[in-house]
Design an enzyme around this catalytic site. Structure first.
Site, PDB file in Angstrom:
ATOM      1  CD1 TRP A  27      -0.113   3.165   4.978  1.00 25.91           C
ATOM      2  CD2 TRP A  27       1.703   2.182   3.869  1.00 25.91           C
ATOM      3  NE1 TRP A  27       0.483   4.099   4.199  1.00 25.91           N
ATOM      4  CE2 TRP A  27       1.711   3.430   3.449  1.00 25.91           C
ATOM      5  CE3 TRP A  27       2.963   1.381   3.624  1.00 25.91           C
ATOM      6  CZ2 TRP A  27       2.766   4.213   2.591  1.00 25.91           C
ATOM      7  CZ3 TRP A  27       3.821   2.036   2.838  1.00 25.91           C
ATOM      8  CH2 TRP A  27       3.586   3.316   2.375  1.00 25.91           C
ATOM      9  CG  ASP A  47      -0.301   5.749   7.163  1.00 29.56           C
ATOM     10  OD1 ASP A  47      -1.163   5.495   7.748  1.00 29.56           O
ATOM     11  OD2 ASP A  47      -0.060   6.676   6.424  1.00 29.56           O
ATOM     12  CG  ASP A 102       5.282   9.252   8.273  1.00 27.54           C
ATOM     13  OD1 ASP A 102       5.059   8.024   8.617  1.00 27.54           O
ATOM     14  OD2 ASP A 102       4.408  10.026   7.924  1.00 27.54           O
ATOM     15  NE  ARG A 143      -0.422   6.102   0.409  1.00 26.43           N
ATOM     16  CZ  ARG A 143      -1.334   6.898  -0.290  1.00 26.43           C
ATOM     17  NH1 ARG A 143      -1.752   6.645  -1.594  1.00 26.43           N
ATOM     18  NH2 ARG A 143      -1.269   7.811   0.273  1.00 26.43           N
TER      19      ARG A 143
HETATM   20  N1  GLY Z   1       1.737   7.936   5.178  1.00 20.61           N
HETATM   21  C1  GLY Z   1       0.698   8.638   4.449  1.00 20.61           C
HETATM   22  C2  GLY Z   1       0.183   7.962   3.177  1.00 20.61           C
HETATM   23  O1  GLY Z   1       0.150   6.692   3.036  1.00 20.61           O
HETATM   24  O2  GLY Z   1      -0.145   8.808   2.199  1.00 20.61           O
END
Ligand code: GLY
Length: 375
Positions: A230, A154, A92, A226
């Site tokens: 992404w 992600d 990240d 989510r």
């Molecule tokens: N990258 C972690 C989330 O989307 O919560």
């Protein structure tokens, strides 16, 4: 297509009014989830560290307010404390330094910001597994934890840092790794119906795929919204950087799944495939992320198709503005209510989330007109 300018201007003005106040309270810190109206701060190594400064960079670009720029720069300097922390940094770092150093460099040409972002791109490249063609997601979470074969959806949003580094240095290695990770995403993460896996596991030694894990979604075969957000945005960015049609087709496929599963107010539940009896809280952050991806897709497809994606993105952002915004509530630090951070772990459910706020603002600014993307 309706004229968006009026409500978008109005929404950005409300964002500015609100963050002019909250920025004095939050300062050069790293908010994540707003609990009982107050943003909880995380240490600089937490994956969300880039979103607050990133939001400030967007609002600096819109308003020219030097106070916001100064806070964003201070956040970036604070992140220096983790650049050398081998144990804490994970994939990240793409999110973290794209929205701090890359944004800073793109907006001001600051050479120190460029140097930081290039250093971090090297660290991100170092997580690439060349047998499995994936970027390793996390480090062990506890003593004895073994996750060297885990990759997560992600990460598609971390790849732009690598494409940027190749462009800046003329060295294609960064781009090569990003492209190979992208091919792995196409091969193993995107299901035929357009839903996506959160975590796919590989044998880190041989590179063979092992299986899939539910992660932040309800189950391995559910549809974490989510994650879909992404994927929509990340695959569109992969198409932008590679011009390979397969990425655009995949982005569209996930977009169609996402749009088809939205409830009446266009703001998604945290997982689109929940069994009876499991609480279907919203995840407004998933909506904001997907909206940015949908708006971006609308700029990549032929004009005859563009309105489908643009209207879907506008519907989400407008609903967030009109139904989920906290504009009249001075006791609330967050901009957008009803995010779900991690349902399976029971963490930060039904709260404003800094990445929901960030992508809401990015989406508004892109509706105002073409802007250079930080990604
Ligand atoms: N990258 C972690 C989330 O989307 O919560």
């Amino acid at each position: 297509m309706t004229n968006h300018v009026d409500w978008v201007e109005e929404a950005l003005q409300k964002v500015y009014t609100k963050i002019s106040r909250t920025s004095k309270k939050i300062g050069a810190n790293f908010p994540h989830a707003s609990v009982d109206g107050t943003y909880q701060l995380e240490p600089p190594h937490w994956w969300t560290a880039g979103f607050w400064p990133g939001l400030l960079w967007h609002m600096y670009r819109e308003t020219g307010d030097e106070t916001l720029k100064a806070i964003a720069e201070q956040c970036e300097v604070r992140l220096d404390t983790v650049i050398t922390d081998y144990y804490k940094l994970d994939h990240d770092m793409g999110f973290m330094w794209t929205l701090t150093s890359v944004a800073h460099y793109k907006l001001t040409g600051d050479e120190e910001a460029k140097r930081r972002a290039l250093l971090v791109a090297n660290l991100l490249l170092g997580r690439f597994n060349c047998k499995g063609n994936y970027i390793r997601a996390w480090n062990p979470w506890f003593e004895g934890d073994e996750n060297s074969g885990w990759a997560i959806i992600d990460c598609v949003m971390n790849l732009p840092l690598l494409f940027w580094a190749s462009k800046e240095t003329g060295d294609p290695r960064f781009r090569h790794a990003a492209e190979r990770h992208g091919e792995t995403v196409l091969a193993h993460f995107i299901r035929k119906d357009g839903s996506v896996h959160h975590i796919v596991t590989f044998d880190a030694e041989t590179g063979e795929k092992v299986g899939a894990i539910g992660g932040q979604g309800f189950a391995p075969d559910s549809a974490w919204s989510r994650g879909a957000g992404w994927a929509i945005y990340g695959l569109a960015l992969l198409y932008h950087y590679t011009e390979k049609d397969a990425y655009l087709q995949a982005a569209k496929s996930v977009a169609h799944f996402f749009i088809a599963n939205l409830p009446e107010d266009f703001v998604p539940y945290w997982d689109f495939r929940l069994p009876e009896g499991v609480k279907n809280d919203r995840d407004s952050s998933a909506g904001a992320i997907a909206a940015c991806g949908l708006l971006f897709i609308s700029t990549l497809v032929p004009r005859t198709e563009a309105d489908i994606y643009k209207q879907a993105g506008v519907n989400i952002l407008r609903s967030l503005y009109e139904r989920y915004g906290t504009w009249e509530d001075d006791g609330q630090d967050g901009l957008i209510l009803h995010g779900t951070s991690h349902y399976p772990e029971g963490k930060n459910i039904d709260v404003p989330l800094i990445y929901g706020d960030y992508f809401f603002v990015e989406g508004l600014t892109s509706l105002k007109g073409e802007r250079e993307r930080f990604w």
